[in-house]
Design a protein around this motif. Structure first.
Motif, PDB file in Angstrom:
ATOM      1  N   GLU A 234     -27.151 -28.779 -17.745  1.00 44.63           N
ATOM      2  CA  GLU A 234     -27.382 -29.862 -16.795  1.00 44.63           C
ATOM      3  C   GLU A 234     -26.676 -31.122 -17.269  1.00 44.63           C
ATOM      4  O   GLU A 234     -26.327 -31.266 -18.454  1.00 44.63           O
ATOM      5  CB  GLU A 234     -28.882 -30.139 -16.618  1.00 44.63           C
ATOM      6  N   GLY A 235     -26.459 -32.029 -16.325  1.00 44.90           N
ATOM      7  CA  GLY A 235     -25.800 -33.302 -16.614  1.00 44.90           C
ATOM      8  C   GLY A 235     -26.029 -34.280 -15.487  1.00 44.90           C
ATOM      9  O   GLY A 235     -26.523 -33.912 -14.410  1.00 44.90           O
ATOM     10  N   GLU A 236     -25.678 -35.534 -15.725  1.00 46.31           N
ATOM     11  CA  GLU A 236     -25.848 -36.593 -14.730  1.00 46.31           C
ATOM     12  C   GLU A 236     -24.632 -37.504 -14.744  1.00 46.31           C
ATOM     13  O   GLU A 236     -23.958 -37.639 -15.772  1.00 46.31           O
ATOM     14  CB  GLU A 236     -27.104 -37.428 -15.008  1.00 46.31           C
ATOM     15  N   VAL A 237     -24.390 -38.138 -13.604  1.00 43.84           N
ATOM     16  CA  VAL A 237     -23.322 -39.127 -13.486  1.00 43.84           C
ATOM     17  C   VAL A 237     -23.779 -40.186 -12.499  1.00 43.84           C
ATOM     18  O   VAL A 237     -24.402 -39.886 -11.474  1.00 43.84           O
ATOM     19  CB  VAL A 237     -21.999 -38.466 -13.029  1.00 43.84           C
ATOM     20  N   GLY A 238     -23.559 -41.453 -12.836  1.00 42.76           N
ATOM     21  CA  GLY A 238     -23.925 -42.549 -11.957  1.00 42.76           C
ATOM     22  C   GLY A 238     -22.981 -42.658 -10.782  1.00 42.76           C
ATOM     23  O   GLY A 238     -21.751 -42.577 -10.934  1.00 42.76           O
ATOM     24  N   LEU A 239     -23.533 -42.838  -9.602  1.00 39.96           N
ATOM     25  CA  LEU A 239     -22.697 -42.931  -8.404  1.00 39.96           C
ATOM     26  C   LEU A 239     -21.885 -44.217  -8.365  1.00 39.96           C
ATOM     27  O   LEU A 239     -20.947 -44.318  -7.571  1.00 39.96           O
ATOM     28  CB  LEU A 239     -23.580 -42.831  -7.150  1.00 39.96           C
ATOM     29  N   ASP A 240     -22.246 -45.183  -9.193  1.00 41.07           N
ATOM     30  CA  ASP A 240     -21.475 -46.427  -9.259  1.00 41.07           C
ATOM     31  C   ASP A 240     -20.448 -46.419 -10.393  1.00 41.07           C
ATOM     32  O   ASP A 240     -19.781 -47.419 -10.627  1.00 41.07           O
ATOM     33  CB  ASP A 240     -22.415 -47.621  -9.439  1.00 41.07           C
ATOM     34  N   GLN A 241     -20.305 -45.283 -11.090  1.00 35.80           N
ATOM     35  CA  GLN A 241     -19.392 -45.205 -12.225  1.00 35.80           C
ATOM     36  C   GLN A 241     -18.212 -44.275 -11.969  1.00 35.80           C
ATOM     37  O   GLN A 241     -17.450 -44.004 -12.898  1.00 35.80           O
ATOM     38  CB  GLN A 241     -20.149 -44.726 -13.469  1.00 35.80           C
TER      39      GLN A 241
END
Length: 396
Positions: A234-241
């Motif tokens: 799993e992982g995450e990424v900011g929509l503003d980045q």
């Protein structure tokens, strides 16, 4: 005449005795009083000066070992402030020997603070290796306040417990950074059989996202094994980045898989009107190699933080590979189920040193702070009250 003379002698003699008596008695008292006043004044003066003459030891007293061991001294310690970061200053090449009034300098911090990892733009032909850093390649687009994500490929996914490649698929969801358990929409790709480097090239609709919400939202990425329904990475990424309409590479964190002893079918039902949470254990399946020799129990525990709300047990007859239970446990006064945690454990008894002790065979924990299938099952129950939702969970 003689009588007058005799009386005068008596008076003079008596007066002399009285004066002598006064001098002998009063003079020592006055002397003692003066000495007392002098001592009081001297002590008061020395106390005001804090006995400065007695507090300063001589050089011989300072060097004496007994003096060093018995003396009590107070030392004022000043803790200095942390030093500022080191800065390296170099002049510009064309102004190494400045002659004018103004000079250009290049300032470089020798110790940079840690910066969070950012998404990198991928290039064609870039491949990963299984067992190393896993990542997924995405391309995002915003059209009419809708987020479209093109899942291109995933590289370096972990294998199953037996060493065979999994059947991975990618699950995407937009979540708020303030409320970790709130998800707008969950979308998934098709699964690719038996591979660690799947190629998808599928475009997924992740729902509507307002531009004002981009600064406070993340895109959660989960890679799940289709056959065993286990979370691989799993992982995450900011929509503003991210830079939209460009391919990016998001690193994934591979999750270690624990050996399973079986699986259990759990059904959840949240009655929001009556503020009740019903937990139904329908079926239990154990692996043949993990069947206990004695009877075992199923323990149900519902907690809110550190406060227990429900704690029940149910006996199970073994050895049986499949056990039909259909037992329901009710937890009252549940208005908000998102802050609760459910733990289901399978416990048996063993005899050691002529004493019976409990042994944990496996357990599963459901709640908003978990991940994978446990988090998805709990979130679906919270988002859809008055609906019974049943799913299988592995006991690890």
């Amino acid at each position: 005449m003689s009588d007058v003379i005799n009386s005068t002698e008596v008076d003079s003699t008596g007066g002399g005795k009285t004066l002598n008596y006064i001098l002998v008695t009063v003079t020592p008292a006055v002397f003692v009083l003066l000495i007392t006043i002098f001592l009081v004044l001297f002590i008061r003066t020395c106390y005001k000066k804090k006995w400065r003459y007695k507090l300063v030891p001589t050089k011989d007293e300072q060097d004496h070992p007994r003096r060093k061991s018995s003396s009590k001294r107070t030392v004022n310690v000043t803790i200095p402030d942390p030093p500022p970061p080191k800065i390296k200053i170099t002049t510009a090449p064309n102004l190494a020997e400045p002659t004018s009034r103004y000079t250009q300098f290049t300032v470089q911090l020798l110790h940079k603070p840690p910066v969070a990892a950012e998404c990198k733009e991928i290039t064609d032909g870039e491949e990963g290796v299984a067992g190393k850093q896993a990542y997924v390649c995405l391309k995002m687009n915003m059209e009419q306040n809708k987020l479209w994500v093109e899942v291109q490929k995933a590289v370096g996914l972990p294998h199953r417990e037996d060493g065979t490649p999994a059947d991975p698929f990618v699950r995407l969801s937009v979540m708020s950074r303030e409320r970790r358990n709130s998800r707008r929409k969950v979308s998934s790709t098709n699964h690719i059989e038996r591979t660690s480097d799947p190629t998808y090239m599928q475009t997924i609709d992740c729902g509507s996202v307002i531009k004002e919400e981009l600064a406070n939202s993340n895109l959660q990425i989960q890679v799940v094994d289709h056959l065993q329904d286990l979370l691989l990475a799993e992982g995450e990424v900011g929509l503003d980045q991210v830079e939209y309409s460009k391919s990016i590479r998001v690193p994934l964190k591979a999750l270690t898989q624990q050996p399973t002893v079986g699986r259990i079918l759990i059904s959840l039902y949240h009655d929001k009107t009556a503020a009740k949470l019903s937990i139904t254990i329908t079926k239990l399946e154990l692996l043949s190699c993990t069947l206990p020799s004695n009877d075992c129990w199923i323990k149900i525990e519902v907690t809110k933080g550190t406060k227990p709300l429900l704690k029940k047990t149910k006996s199970v007859k073994v050895p049986q590979r499949e056990v039909m239970l259909d037992n329901t446990f009710v937890c009252n006064d549940v208005n908000d189920a998102s802050c609760l945690t459910l733990q289901c454990s399978l416990v048996t008894t063993v005899t050691a040193s002529l004493m019976k002790r409990t042994k944990l065979l496996g357990k599963v924990t459901l709640g908003s702070h978990e991940h994978g299938q446990a988090l998805r099952h709990w979130t679906e129950m919270v988002d859809t009250p008055d609906t019974q939702i049943a799913e299988w969970h592995n006991l690890t």
